[in-house]
Design a protein around this motif. Structure first.
Motif, PDB file in Angstrom:
ATOM      1  N   GLU A 181       0.838  -1.101   0.078  1.00 37.18           N
ATOM      2  CA  GLU A 181       0.017   0.001   0.008  1.00 37.18           C
ATOM      3  C   GLU A 181       0.765   1.201  -0.016  1.00 37.18           C
ATOM      4  OE1 GLU A 181      -4.197   1.483   2.061  1.00 37.18           O
ATOM      5  OE2 GLU A 181      -2.774   0.323   3.226  1.00 37.18           O
ATOM      6  N   PRO A 182       1.856   1.364   0.924  1.00 37.35           N
ATOM      7  CA  PRO A 182       2.700   2.782   0.751  1.00 37.35           C
ATOM      8  C   PRO A 182       3.331   3.004  -0.649  1.00 37.35           C
ATOM      9  CG  PRO A 182       2.996   1.625   2.640  1.00 37.35           C
ATOM     10  CD  PRO A 182       2.244   0.444   1.887  1.00 37.35           C
ATOM     11  N   ALA A 183       3.996   2.130  -1.048  1.00 32.38           N
ATOM     12  CA  ALA A 183       4.726   2.329  -2.373  1.00 32.38           C
ATOM     13  C   ALA A 183       3.590   2.576  -3.471  1.00 32.38           C
ATOM     14  CB  ALA A 183       5.452   1.010  -2.816  1.00 32.38           C
ATOM     15  N   SER A 184       2.480   1.873  -3.424  1.00 24.82           N
ATOM     16  CA  SER A 184       1.409   1.906  -4.523  1.00 24.82           C
ATOM     17  C   SER A 184       0.779   3.294  -4.311  1.00 24.82           C
ATOM     18  CB  SER A 184       0.389   0.895  -4.303  1.00 24.82           C
ATOM     19  OG  SER A 184       1.099  -0.350  -4.619  1.00 24.82           O
ATOM     20  N   ILE A 185       0.372   3.785  -3.128  1.00 25.00           N
ATOM     21  CA  ILE A 185      -0.097   5.162  -3.088  1.00 25.00           C
ATOM     22  C   ILE A 185       0.603   6.239  -3.473  1.00 25.00           C
ATOM     23  CG2 ILE A 185      -0.777   6.898  -1.109  1.00 25.00           C
ATOM     24  CD1 ILE A 185      -2.096   4.327   0.310  1.00 25.00           C
ATOM     25  N   ALA A 186       2.069   6.051  -3.116  1.00 21.85           N
ATOM     26  CA  ALA A 186       3.253   7.115  -3.487  1.00 21.85           C
ATOM     27  C   ALA A 186       3.123   7.138  -4.853  1.00 21.85           C
ATOM     28  CB  ALA A 186       4.354   6.707  -3.016  1.00 21.85           C
ATOM     29  N   LEU A 187       3.149   5.977  -5.750  1.00 21.47           N
ATOM     30  CA  LEU A 187       3.285   6.002  -7.335  1.00 21.47           C
ATOM     31  C   LEU A 187       2.019   6.408  -7.837  1.00 21.47           C
ATOM     32  CD1 LEU A 187       4.821   5.068  -9.923  1.00 21.47           C
ATOM     33  CD2 LEU A 187       3.491   2.867  -9.563  1.00 21.47           C
TER      34      LEU A 187
END
Length: 251
Positions: A46-52
């Protein structure tokens, strides 16, 4: 984007990428977004995907989804289609090459590895096929691995699941071809994602890689993402039911 080809047929298309939050998947998401496509992607990170998604803007939509949960996968595909339009390009990228010894594998672990590396490819294709048919056609790109072609050890559930991607691709291409849906497989070699560099790259492994590849450089996620743009575009309109190895000339 002056350094890569532009494919007008990708502009405005709705693309779904599984495992799009990091590694090869993130490169695929980024490149489709640059082409002017609307991109939905699924991931458990979730964190990496939200940032992308925040970086790439409103044409990119992230859905948190564990692809082992098929009802959740189907629901996420529906939400993406509702938000961005019918999916006409599917990239089945998600996988996990966890190492395992033969003596440690249980039936439950085996089934889990197939759920992570193969099963969701079929059910994602099943979920998007009606929308592709209604749109007059589409493209499905399944990611395999050259690990089974090399006869790599240490992960038999992963390598056998990835070998099955070739058969799934040909079966789907035959069944969906009458609806003008193309199905191809892209078969990467050893791609230097952050995860591979952190967990698996060793001096011995790098020496083996450089000995085996015709190209004497490490391959990076863009080496897979950029050809995928071609196979998804109308430039590859006659490409279906085939597996395309992209491994720097290793197998």
């Amino acid at each position: 984007m002056a350094d890569i080809a532009v494919y007008p047929s990708l502009r405005g298309r709705t693309v779904l990428v599984t495992g799009g939050g990091s590694g090869i998947g993130a490169a695929i998401v980024r490149r489709f977004a640059e082409q002017g496509a609307r991109v939905g992607f699924l991931d458990v990170n979730e964190p990496a995907s939200i940032a992308l998604a925040a970086e790439l803007g409103p044409s990119v939509r992230f859905e948190l989804c564990d692809l082992r949960d098929i009802p959740a996968l189907r629901a996420a595909v529906t939400r993406i289609a509702d938000a961005l339009g019918p999916v006409t390009i599917l990239v089945n990228n998600a996988a996990h090459d966890e190492r395992h010894r033969i003596e440690d594998v249980t039936p439950e672990y085996w089934d889990d590895r197939y759920a992570v590396n193969l099963r969701h490819q079929f059910f994602a294709a099943q979920a998007v096929a009606p929308g592709m048919k209604a749109a007059g056609g589409g493209t499905i790109i399944n990611l395999g691995s050259n690990s089974w072609m090399q006869g790599r050890g240490g992960m038999p559930a992963y390598t056998s699941a990835k070998s099955a991607v070739a058969g799934l691709t040909r079966a789907l291409a035959r069944d969906l071809g009458e609806a003008n849906i193309r199905v191809c497989a892209v078969v990467p070699g050893w791609i230097m994602t952050e995860r591979q560099i952190t967990h698996h790259l060793t001096p011995e492994g790098e020496a083996d890689l450089m000995s085996g590849q015709c190209l004497k450089r490490k391959l990076v996620p863009d080496d897979i993402a950029r050809p995928i743009l071609f196979f998804a575009s109308d430039e590859a309109a006659a490409c279906t039911s085939q597996s395309y190895v992209i491994d720097g000339g290793w197998v």
